[in-house]
Design a protein around this motif. Structure first.
Motif, PDB file in Angstrom:
ATOM      1  N   ALA A  16      43.495  63.021  34.364  1.00 34.83           N
ATOM      2  CA  ALA A  16      43.096  62.933  35.765  1.00 34.83           C
ATOM      3  C   ALA A  16      42.023  61.863  35.944  1.00 34.83           C
ATOM      4  CB  ALA A  16      42.595  64.284  36.267  1.00 34.83           C
ATOM      5  N   ALA A  17      41.087  61.804  35.021  1.00 34.95           N
ATOM      6  CA  ALA A  17      40.043  60.771  35.084  1.00 34.95           C
ATOM      7  C   ALA A  17      40.653  59.377  34.953  1.00 34.95           C
ATOM      8  CB  ALA A  17      38.999  61.009  34.004  1.00 34.95           C
ATOM      9  N   MET A  18      41.623  59.230  34.056  1.00 33.20           N
ATOM     10  CA  MET A  18      42.317  57.947  33.894  1.00 33.20           C
ATOM     11  C   MET A  18      43.084  57.573  35.156  1.00 33.20           C
ATOM     12  SD  MET A  18      44.144  57.850  30.266  1.00 33.20           S
ATOM     13  CE  MET A  18      44.388  56.203  29.761  1.00 33.20           C
ATOM     14  N   TYR A  19      43.736  58.545  35.748  1.00 30.60           N
ATOM     15  CA  TYR A  19      44.503  58.315  36.970  1.00 30.60           C
ATOM     16  C   TYR A  19      43.595  57.827  38.098  1.00 30.60           C
ATOM     17  CZ  TYR A  19      46.815  59.628  41.332  1.00 30.60           C
ATOM     18  OH  TYR A  19      47.318  59.636  42.608  1.00 30.60           O
ATOM     19  N   ILE A  20      42.473  58.480  38.268  1.00 23.40           N
ATOM     20  CA  ILE A  20      41.533  58.070  39.319  1.00 23.40           C
ATOM     21  C   ILE A  20      41.031  56.651  39.040  1.00 23.40           C
ATOM     22  CG2 ILE A  20      39.243  58.496  40.314  1.00 23.40           C
ATOM     23  CD1 ILE A  20      41.409  60.456  41.298  1.00 23.40           C
ATOM     24  N   GLU A  21      40.635  56.398  37.825  1.00 22.48           N
ATOM     25  CA  GLU A  21      40.059  55.096  37.462  1.00 22.48           C
ATOM     26  C   GLU A  21      41.081  53.956  37.547  1.00 22.48           C
ATOM     27  OE1 GLU A  21      36.878  52.908  36.860  1.00 22.48           O
ATOM     28  OE2 GLU A  21      36.747  55.075  36.852  1.00 22.48           O
ATOM     29  N   ASN A  22      42.285  54.190  37.034  1.00 22.18           N
ATOM     30  CA  ASN A  22      43.274  53.115  36.906  1.00 22.18           C
ATOM     31  C   ASN A  22      44.234  52.989  38.077  1.00 22.18           C
ATOM     32  OD1 ASN A  22      42.248  52.465  34.383  1.00 22.18           O
ATOM     33  ND2 ASN A  22      43.584  53.923  33.367  1.00 22.18           N
ATOM     34  N   TRP A  23      44.430  54.050  38.836  1.00 19.76           N
ATOM     35  CA  TRP A  23      45.387  53.962  39.931  1.00 19.76           C
ATOM     36  C   TRP A  23      44.735  54.148  41.286  1.00 19.76           C
ATOM     37  CZ3 TRP A  23      47.727  55.881  44.146  1.00 19.76           C
ATOM     38  CH2 TRP A  23      48.944  55.310  44.510  1.00 19.76           C
ATOM     39  N   GLN A  24      43.971  55.208  41.465  1.00 14.54           N
ATOM     40  CA  GLN A  24      43.397  55.490  42.779  1.00 14.54           C
ATOM     41  C   GLN A  24      42.324  54.478  43.191  1.00 14.54           C
ATOM     42  OE1 GLN A  24      43.791  57.590  45.363  1.00 14.54           O
ATOM     43  NE2 GLN A  24      45.541  58.651  44.488  1.00 14.54           N
ATOM     44  N   LYS A  25      41.358  54.226  42.342  1.00 11.07           N
ATOM     45  CA  LYS A  25      40.255  53.335  42.717  1.00 11.07           C
ATOM     46  C   LYS A  25      40.725  51.942  43.135  1.00 11.07           C
ATOM     47  CE  LYS A  25      36.226  55.304  40.451  1.00 11.07           C
ATOM     48  NZ  LYS A  25      35.173  55.090  39.447  1.00 11.07           N
ATOM     49  N   PRO A  26      41.600  51.303  42.369  1.00 11.75           N
ATOM     50  CA  PRO A  26      42.021  49.948  42.773  1.00 11.75           C
ATOM     51  C   PRO A  26      42.906  49.907  44.025  1.00 11.75           C
ATOM     52  CG  PRO A  26      42.517  50.329  40.450  1.00 11.75           C
ATOM     53  CD  PRO A  26      42.097  51.634  41.030  1.00 11.75           C
ATOM     54  N   ARG A  27      43.577  51.016  44.363  1.00  7.23           N
ATOM     55  CA  ARG A  27      44.565  50.987  45.438  1.00  7.23           C
ATOM     56  C   ARG A  27      44.202  51.787  46.682  1.00  7.23           C
ATOM     57  NH1 ARG A  27      46.932  51.006  40.599  1.00  7.23           N
ATOM     58  NH2 ARG A  27      48.637  49.592  40.197  1.00  7.23           N
ATOM     59  N   ASN A  28      43.174  52.590  46.622  1.00  6.60           N
ATOM     60  CA  ASN A  28      42.941  53.552  47.685  1.00  6.60           C
ATOM     61  C   ASN A  28      41.462  53.592  48.066  1.00  6.60           C
ATOM     62  OD1 ASN A  28      42.937  55.761  49.354  1.00  6.60           O
ATOM     63  ND2 ASN A  28      43.995  57.114  47.925  1.00  6.60           N
ATOM     64  N   MET A  71      48.215  68.854  47.787  1.00 12.44           N
ATOM     65  CA  MET A  71      49.508  68.914  47.096  1.00 12.44           C
ATOM     66  C   MET A  71      50.057  67.512  46.867  1.00 12.44           C
ATOM     67  SD  MET A  71      50.204  72.158  46.738  1.00 12.44           S
ATOM     68  CE  MET A  71      51.917  72.526  46.790  1.00 12.44           C
ATOM     69  N   ALA A  72      49.905  66.639  47.844  1.00 15.34           N
ATOM     70  CA  ALA A  72      50.385  65.261  47.714  1.00 15.34           C
ATOM     71  C   ALA A  72      49.623  64.533  46.613  1.00 15.34           C
ATOM     72  CB  ALA A  72      50.243  64.518  49.034  1.00 15.34           C
ATOM     73  N   CYS A  73      48.342  64.761  46.525  1.00 19.01           N
ATOM     74  CA  CYS A  73      47.523  64.124  45.494  1.00 19.01           C
ATOM     75  C   CYS A  73      47.952  64.594  44.097  1.00 19.01           C
ATOM     76  CB  CYS A  73      46.048  64.444  45.740  1.00 19.01           C
ATOM     77  SG  CYS A  73      44.946  63.618  44.594  1.00 19.01           S
ATOM     78  N   VAL A  74      48.180  65.883  43.966  1.00 17.43           N
ATOM     79  CA  VAL A  74      48.629  66.430  42.680  1.00 17.43           C
ATOM     80  C   VAL A  74      50.013  65.882  42.329  1.00 17.43           C
ATOM     81  CG1 VAL A  74      49.288  68.559  41.487  1.00 17.43           C
ATOM     82  CG2 VAL A  74      47.186  68.488  42.834  1.00 17.43           C
ATOM     83  N   GLN A  75      50.873  65.788  43.330  1.00 17.70           N
ATOM     84  CA  GLN A  75      52.211  65.248  43.106  1.00 17.70           C
ATOM     85  C   GLN A  75      52.140  63.793  42.624  1.00 17.70           C
ATOM     86  OE1 GLN A  75      54.610  65.024  46.645  1.00 17.70           O
ATOM     87  NE2 GLN A  75      56.512  65.097  45.470  1.00 17.70           N
ATOM     88  N   LYS A  76      51.277  63.005  43.246  1.00 16.46           N
ATOM     89  CA  LYS A  76      51.117  61.606  42.827  1.00 16.46           C
ATOM     90  C   LYS A  76      50.590  61.520  41.400  1.00 16.46           C
ATOM     91  CE  LYS A  76      50.261  59.747  47.409  1.00 16.46           C
ATOM     92  NZ  LYS A  76      49.248  59.173  48.303  1.00 16.46           N
ATOM     93  N   PHE A  77      49.665  62.404  41.073  1.00 22.11           N
ATOM     94  CA  PHE A  77      49.126  62.428  39.713  1.00 22.11           C
ATOM     95  C   PHE A  77      50.235  62.688  38.695  1.00 22.11           C
ATOM     96  CE2 PHE A  77      47.693  65.327  36.288  1.00 22.11           C
ATOM     97  CZ  PHE A  77      46.978  64.419  35.534  1.00 22.11           C
TER      98      PHE A  77
END
Length: 86
Positions: A16-28, A71-77
């Motif tokens: 989850a930490a990797m997902y936030i750092e590598n996907w969410q932060k740069p795009r959202n 739920m959408a956030c968990v699904q994206k993860f």
């Protein structure tokens, strides 16, 4: 290199930490809200689980009654983990 990092980080908390750092932060721009949702809904109850040990029953137990944005956030993860072959 990314695959090696993922292999080492197989807990829900680490991924989850990797997902936030590598996907969410740069795009959202609202990545903090996504981080909060993911932490509250998934990391708190299942953070120490190995990602491969999370079952459908676990997800139903912790996500039942959650807001659809959560739920959408968990699904994206989980989609992100599947795309990386975790």
């Amino acid at each position: 290199k990314q695959r090696a990092k993922i292999d080492k980080a197989e807990t829900v908390r680490a991924l989850a930490a990797m997902y936030i750092e590598n996907w969410q932060k740069p795009r959202n721009r609202t990545w903090k809200a996504a981080e909060h949702s993911l932490n509250q809904a998934l990391v708190k109850p299942l953070g120490s689980y190995q990602i491969k040990d999370v079952t459908r029953r676990d997800l139903i137990r912790v996500l039942d009654g959650k807001h659809r944005r959560t739920m959408a956030c968990v699904q994206k993860f989980f989609r992100w983990t599947v795309e990386r072959g975790v």
